[in-house]
Design an enzyme around this catalytic site. Structure first.
Site, PDB file in Angstrom:
ATOM      1  N   TYR A  17     -11.294 -10.953  -5.407  1.00 39.21           N
ATOM      2  CA  TYR A  17     -10.250 -10.874  -6.757  1.00 39.21           C
ATOM      3  C   TYR A  17     -10.415 -11.934  -7.752  1.00 39.21           C
ATOM      4  CZ  TYR A  17      -7.967  -6.784  -4.249  1.00 39.21           C
ATOM      5  OH  TYR A  17      -7.684  -5.642  -3.839  1.00 39.21           O
ATOM      6  N   LYS A  58      -0.863  -2.588   7.364  1.00 45.26           N
ATOM      7  CA  LYS A  58      -2.241  -1.904   7.630  1.00 45.26           C
ATOM      8  C   LYS A  58      -2.822  -2.804   9.180  1.00 45.26           C
ATOM      9  CE  LYS A  58      -6.965  -1.038   5.958  1.00 45.26           C
ATOM     10  NZ  LYS A  58      -7.904  -1.469   4.823  1.00 45.26           N
ATOM     11  N   ARG A 105       0.876  -1.304   0.085  1.00 47.92           N
ATOM     12  CA  ARG A 105       0.057  -0.001   0.029  1.00 47.92           C
ATOM     13  C   ARG A 105       1.117   1.402   0.135  1.00 47.92           C
ATOM     14  NH1 ARG A 105      -2.092  -3.790   3.639  1.00 47.92           N
ATOM     15  NH2 ARG A 105      -3.944  -4.664   3.330  1.00 47.92           N
ATOM     16  N   HIS A 160      -3.463   2.180  -4.920  1.00 51.69           N
ATOM     17  CA  HIS A 160      -4.178   0.962  -4.631  1.00 51.69           C
ATOM     18  C   HIS A 160      -4.340   0.317  -5.968  1.00 51.69           C
ATOM     19  CE1 HIS A 160      -5.164  -0.829  -0.895  1.00 51.69           C
ATOM     20  NE2 HIS A 160      -6.178  -1.390  -1.666  1.00 51.69           N
ATOM     21  N   HIS A 215      -4.108 -10.464   3.276  1.00 48.71           N
ATOM     22  CA  HIS A 215      -5.754 -10.210   3.674  1.00 48.71           C
ATOM     23  C   HIS A 215      -5.870 -11.089   4.986  1.00 48.71           C
ATOM     24  CE1 HIS A 215      -6.548  -9.307  -0.701  1.00 48.71           C
ATOM     25  NE2 HIS A 215      -6.623  -7.946  -0.108  1.00 48.71           N
ATOM     26  N   ARG A 256      -1.689  -2.292  -6.389  1.00 56.65           N
ATOM     27  CA  ARG A 256      -1.917  -3.426  -5.496  1.00 56.65           C
ATOM     28  C   ARG A 256      -2.958  -4.485  -5.980  1.00 56.65           C
ATOM     29  NH1 ARG A 256      -1.718  -5.571  -0.215  1.00 56.65           N
ATOM     30  NH2 ARG A 256      -3.751  -6.048   0.558  1.00 56.65           N
TER      31      ARG A 256
END
Length: 318
Positions: free
Chosen positions: A299, A191, A167, A263, A290, A266
């Site tokens: 995705y 994150k 990120r 993003h 994730h 990513r």
């Protein structure tokens, strides 16, 4: 009720009240990015109430009964919806208030907790980004920049965001001490994480970073530890900001014929990870970091367009 404070300024010389200690502890329990965001979110709530500070806004709310407090928060949520704020923004602002109120109740400053739910957000509408070919084109275009420092810096940024699915905040926060190019490792603050974690650097990514570090020495301000620095404007030689990274990626993307953002790289990385690893969801989840595998599955669903294929099959039988 004592007034709560959300100030991030240095602790004053006078003794703190219990309420001030409470709220300072609440902020310090968050990661740096979350702490800053929550403070701004409660400032926005103060503006809605017409209170002079975030501190008085929280005191105002917590002094109410549970029914009146939740009614006020419902009005606040409606106000944000009418202002056409994104659901994710509304939910984060409500979350900031809920988190502070929960801690206040835990230590006896309040006898109720907010029960107003957030909005259902439309997430991951576009999980593709510029794609593999688009990212390859962006690197080629970045290398044509006549400023040698900007050229290699931008390539290193694109490489990190795509190769490691980083990120922009993770790139911005990188310090020189976070790099071990000889060992091909990098430490990032992910994150929601409070400690940095190691990631393996692919050979091509390490080469791009090495090229940038060789150029960086010519432009970095004295004792500047940031890996990525600005090379324009008043911030020249100092740590690049998240907004600065946005303009870098958007600019290179536009020059390459793509409308993209940090993003998006990513997104392209995660989609490509699924493509080149035969749809291995576990591997892609580890790559993307994730917490919830359902996020990675979105995705995969978008990549294969399963809903589109079903719709096509149904249409063909009509």
């Amino acid at each position: 009720m004592n007034e709560l404070t959300v100030s991030q300024a240095a602790i004053p010389a006078v003794a703190e009240t219990p309420a001030e200690r409470l709220y300072r502890a609440f902020l310090e329990s968050q990661t740096a990015n979350t702490r800053a965001a929550y403070a701004k979110d409660i400032d926005f709530f103060a503006s809605f109430l017409g209170e002079p500070s975030a501190a008085s806004a929280m005191s105002h709310l917590l002094a109410l009964s549970g029914g009146d407090g939740n009614a006020l928060l419902l009005d606040y949520r409606t106000h944000m919806v009418d202002a056409k704020l994104a659901p994710s923004t509304i939910n984060r602002r409500l979350s900031a208030i809920r988190s502070a109120a929960k801690l206040a109740r835990t230590i006896g400053f309040s006898n109720w907790e907010p029960e107003v739910a957030g909005l259902k957000a439309q997430v991951y509408r576009d999980t593709t980004g510029p794609g593999l070919e688009g990212t390859r084109t962006m690197i080629e275009i970045a290398l044509t920049n006549t400023h040698p420092g900007i050229a290699v810096r931008d390539v290193a940024l694109i490489r990190l965001m795509f190769d490691l699915a980083l990120r922009r905040g993770e790139c911005v926060s990188l310090d020189l001490e976070d790099l071990d190019l000889a060992g091909k490792r990098i430490w990032i603050l992910g994150k929601g994480r409070k400690q940095k974690e190691a990631r393996t650097l692919p050979d091509k990514t390490a080469v791009a970073l090495t090229a940038w570090l060789d150029e960086r020495e010519k432009y970095a301000a004295p004792e500047q530890h940031a890996v990525f620095i600005s090379l324009s404007g008043n911030s020249h030689g100092r740590r690049i900001t998240g907004r600065g990274v946005h303009w870098v990626i958007a600019g290179v993307g536009a020059d390459s014929g793509y409308k993209t953002r940090p993003h998006g790289l990513r997104h392209a990385s995660i989609t490509t990870a699924l493509d080149v690893n035969n749809g291995d969801l576990r591997a892609a989840q580890q790559h993307a970091r994730h917490a919830n595998p359902q996020t990675t599955m979105r995705y995969d669903d978008n990549r294969r367009d399963l809903a589109g294929k079903v719709a096509e099959s149904i249409a063909n039988v009509l």
